[in-house]
Design a protein around this motif. Structure first.
Motif, PDB file in Angstrom:
ATOM      1  N   VAL A 110      -8.235  13.332   4.393  1.00  0.00           N
ATOM      2  CA  VAL A 110      -8.126  11.944   3.964  1.00  0.00           C
ATOM      3  C   VAL A 110      -7.273  11.169   4.955  1.00  0.00           C
ATOM      4  O   VAL A 110      -6.231  11.644   5.408  1.00  0.00           O
ATOM      5  CB  VAL A 110      -7.521  11.848   2.539  1.00  0.00           C
ATOM      6  N   ALA A 111      -7.727   9.990   5.328  1.00  0.00           N
ATOM      7  CA  ALA A 111      -6.989   9.145   6.267  1.00  0.00           C
ATOM      8  C   ALA A 111      -5.840   8.445   5.541  1.00  0.00           C
ATOM      9  O   ALA A 111      -5.930   8.175   4.336  1.00  0.00           O
ATOM     10  CB  ALA A 111      -7.930   8.108   6.879  1.00  0.00           C
ATOM     11  N   PRO A 112      -4.753   8.121   6.247  1.00  0.00           N
ATOM     12  CA  PRO A 112      -3.646   7.368   5.618  1.00  0.00           C
ATOM     13  C   PRO A 112      -4.111   6.069   4.980  1.00  0.00           C
ATOM     14  O   PRO A 112      -3.543   5.636   3.962  1.00  0.00           O
ATOM     15  CB  PRO A 112      -2.688   7.114   6.786  1.00  0.00           C
ATOM     16  N   SER A 113      -5.132   5.448   5.546  1.00  0.00           N
ATOM     17  CA  SER A 113      -5.634   4.181   4.989  1.00  0.00           C
ATOM     18  C   SER A 113      -6.311   4.361   3.639  1.00  0.00           C
ATOM     19  O   SER A 113      -6.567   3.378   2.927  1.00  0.00           O
ATOM     20  CB  SER A 113      -6.619   3.537   5.962  1.00  0.00           C
ATOM     21  N   GLN A 114      -6.597   5.623   3.249  1.00  0.00           N
ATOM     22  CA  GLN A 114      -7.216   5.904   1.955  1.00  0.00           C
ATOM     23  C   GLN A 114      -6.191   6.305   0.896  1.00  0.00           C
ATOM     24  O   GLN A 114      -6.558   6.730  -0.197  1.00  0.00           O
ATOM     25  CB  GLN A 114      -8.250   7.027   2.097  1.00  0.00           C
ATOM     26  N   ILE A 115      -4.912   6.184   1.226  1.00  0.00           N
ATOM     27  CA  ILE A 115      -3.838   6.602   0.318  1.00  0.00           C
ATOM     28  C   ILE A 115      -3.015   5.379  -0.102  1.00  0.00           C
ATOM     29  O   ILE A 115      -2.664   4.542   0.723  1.00  0.00           O
ATOM     30  CB  ILE A 115      -2.923   7.642   0.987  1.00  0.00           C
ATOM     31  N   ILE A 116      -2.726   5.290  -1.401  1.00  0.00           N
ATOM     32  CA  ILE A 116      -1.883   4.241  -1.961  1.00  0.00           C
ATOM     33  C   ILE A 116      -0.750   4.927  -2.718  1.00  0.00           C
ATOM     34  O   ILE A 116      -1.007   5.822  -3.539  1.00  0.00           O
ATOM     35  CB  ILE A 116      -2.671   3.363  -2.947  1.00  0.00           C
ATOM     36  N   SER A 155       0.817  -1.223   0.000  1.00  0.00           N
ATOM     37  CA  SER A 155       0.000   0.000   0.000  1.00  0.00           C
ATOM     38  C   SER A 155       0.842   1.261   0.000  1.00  0.00           C
ATOM     39  O   SER A 155       0.376   2.320  -0.406  1.00  0.00           O
ATOM     40  CB  SER A 155      -0.922   0.022   1.225  1.00  0.00           C
ATOM     41  N   GLY A 156       2.093   1.129   0.477  1.00  0.00           N
ATOM     42  CA  GLY A 156       2.961   2.283   0.609  1.00  0.00           C
ATOM     43  C   GLY A 156       3.456   2.407   2.036  1.00  0.00           C
ATOM     44  O   GLY A 156       2.798   1.969   2.983  1.00  0.00           O
ATOM     45  N   TYR A 157       4.607   3.005   2.205  1.00  0.00           N
ATOM     46  CA  TYR A 157       5.237   3.191   3.517  1.00  0.00           C
ATOM     47  C   TYR A 157       4.294   3.990   4.420  1.00  0.00           C
ATOM     48  O   TYR A 157       3.921   5.117   4.101  1.00  0.00           O
ATOM     49  CB  TYR A 157       6.549   3.923   3.304  1.00  0.00           C
ATOM     50  N   LEU A 158       3.890   3.397   5.538  1.00  0.00           N
ATOM     51  CA  LEU A 158       2.861   4.013   6.380  1.00  0.00           C
ATOM     52  C   LEU A 158       3.248   5.403   6.879  1.00  0.00           C
ATOM     53  O   LEU A 158       2.423   6.328   6.819  1.00  0.00           O
ATOM     54  CB  LEU A 158       2.518   3.092   7.555  1.00  0.00           C
ATOM     55  N   PRO A 159       4.478   5.634   7.392  1.00  0.00           N
ATOM     56  CA  PRO A 159       4.828   7.008   7.797  1.00  0.00           C
ATOM     57  C   PRO A 159       4.678   8.015   6.651  1.00  0.00           C
ATOM     58  O   PRO A 159       4.273   9.163   6.882  1.00  0.00           O
ATOM     59  CB  PRO A 159       6.292   6.878   8.246  1.00  0.00           C
ATOM     60  N   LEU A 160       4.994   7.591   5.417  1.00  0.00           N
ATOM     61  CA  LEU A 160       4.816   8.500   4.272  1.00  0.00           C
ATOM     62  C   LEU A 160       3.331   8.767   4.043  1.00  0.00           C
ATOM     63  O   LEU A 160       2.935   9.915   3.786  1.00  0.00           O
ATOM     64  CB  LEU A 160       5.445   7.903   3.014  1.00  0.00           C
ATOM     65  N   ARG A 161       2.509   7.743   4.126  1.00  0.00           N
ATOM     66  CA  ARG A 161       1.071   7.955   3.919  1.00  0.00           C
ATOM     67  C   ARG A 161       0.495   8.876   4.988  1.00  0.00           C
ATOM     68  O   ARG A 161      -0.406   9.674   4.713  1.00  0.00           O
ATOM     69  CB  ARG A 161       0.343   6.616   3.884  1.00  0.00           C
TER      70      ARG A 161
END
Length: 446
Positions: A157-163, A136-142
């Protein structure tokens, strides 16, 4: 002569049979004295030709032509690709002025500052040099992207909504694969991103160009088409549109979203140039709260064309299918690149870099517009920042000849036809004001 220019010239001479198979080339010193090329340029070119199997290095004796001259022909770009304007811009050497390109000049990038951030990232994140990134992508970056979007666009937008993606191009490709079925009608800006048009066609979509006006997409054109056809999606630049440089207004964005709700289609917001805006910018995503809008951003335009880090922000229901497509097509974004972007977002390096770029672009826009107006050029939309100008001249019905003349003088423009779906844009060209200099003004005298 640059290393790239000498390499191409030597390659052509080998292709023409100046030295047959088995013959030794002249010495490096001879090339330096006769070809107006540096020692480094000659050595670099010969090394490239050795790696291609065209030359063979013999220690103490020099370089010899191999018995495989067919490699020269197979390595040349296909004619169908060489004629593509974007391909020419991407492949042209550093001795060309890429006035029609879609990226910033190398001199505008603070490479020392970025190099420090790279070294700092390498020290702190050594494992990322050898590991796959997170799907999904590096969580700290999201998490940082979530904060960045809130600050710059008011998108919540929440980090969980970012790819994360391999640049914005992969983001648009993933969305096109998910949304479009063969035969679906798909709106795009016209003039608009030629690569995007091809991506949609690759997914089987029927591309419909919507005229870009000073305030955004032409609402009347959209309504007329929607009255006759079902539309699946609208791919649209919101800030510093490519190629006109225009922005959407709040009223225009609201009207587009109202049509999206009424006719049940997605708006895919391509905002890769958004961070060039020094102020809070209008986005579709802010008004829609990512219900029907899929938002795409990237750092490739702002930082480095070699840094392929982009991202998608979307409704939670779309995250899983898009992540699955990403896994199938590319697995993950390189872990080190993601951590590098996270580093410069956290420590403020990116914000400071962008402030300088924003100021330079505003200045360059004004200077370029003034210089071209003095030569009789005009612009349908007059940007107040960003990279692009969409220019035409009242005395030229077709810029093909001018573009060819400039190319022979190693100045490359992007012709209007590269941004067309059905309209005729032969009288237009995209100009990147960040590459414009006073010395180029004379080239535009008509």
């Amino acid at each position: 002569m640059s290393a790239d220019a000498f390499y191409l010239a030597l390659k052509q001479r080998l292709k023409d049979g100046e030295w047959p198979a088995g013959q030794r080339l002249p010495s490096i010193r001879k090339f330096v004295s006769t070809a107006d090329a540096s020692y480094h340029a000659v050595v670099s070119a010969c090394a490239r030709l050795v790696s291609e199997g065209v030359l063979e290095a013999s220690p103490g004796r020099g370089y010899f032509v191999t018995g495989r001259p067919e490699r020269l022909t197979s390595r040349l770009e296909p004619d169908s690709m060489a004629g593509e304007p974007l391909f020419r811009l991407l492949q042209a050497g550093s001795d060309y002025t890429k006035l029609g390109c879609g990226w910033l000049p190398p001199a505008w990038r603070d490479t020392d500052l970025l190099a420090k951030a790279i070294r700092r990232t390498a020290r702190l994140e050594q494992s990322s040099l050898a590991e796959y990134g997170e799907i999904s992508g590096y969580l700290p970056l999201r998490k940082q992207l979530s904060l960045h979007l809130q600050r710059r666009t008011r998108i919540d937008v929440a980090p969980s909504q970012i790819i994360t993606t391999l640049g914005a191009t992969q983001g648009m490709d993933l969305v096109a694969r998910l949304l479009i079925q063969p035969g679906d009608h798909v709106f795009v800006d016209e003039p608009g991103n030629g690569n995007l048009i091809k991506l949609i066609q690759l997914a089987g979509g029927h591309v419909v160009g919507i005229r870009r006006t000073e305030s955004g997409p032409d609402i009347v054109e959209m309504q007329a088409h929607l009255a006759r056809h079902k539309v699946r999606a609208f791919f649209c630049n919101s800030t510093f549109h490519n190629p006109t440089g225009g922005n959407i207004t709040p009223h225009n964005a609201f009207q587009v979203l109202r049509l999206a709700v009424e006719h049940d289609f997605h708006v895919v917001e391509d905002d890769v140039y958004g961070d060039f805006s020094p102020e809070l910018r209008q986005t579709f995503a802010e008004l829609d709260d990512l219900q029907r809008v899929i938002y795409i951003g990237s750092f490739s335009k702002c930082l480095s064309a070699s840094l392929r880090v982009g991202y998608i922000a979307c409704a939670q229901a779309l995250v899983e299918p898009l992540t699955r497509l990403k896994l199938f097509t590319s697995v993950a974004v390189p872990a080190f690149c993601e951590r590098f972007v996270n580093t410069i977002l956290v420590d403020g390096t990116y914000a400071g870099h962008m402030k300088q770029i924003q100021h330079k672009l505003i200045t360059q826009q004004a200077l370029t517009q003034h210089a071209l107006r003095n030569r009789g050029w005009q612009f349908e939309i007059v940007p107040e920042g960003g990279m692009f100008l969409w220019a035409d001249h009242p005395d030229l019905a077709d810029l093909t000849e001018l573009i060819g003349t400039l190319a022979r003088q190693k100045v490359l423009l992007m012709p209007g036809s590269a941004f067309s779906v059905t309209r005729d844009y032969h009288r237009h060209a995209r100009i990147n004001c960040s590459h414009f200099t006073p010395a180029l003004e004379a080239h535009f005298a008509v």
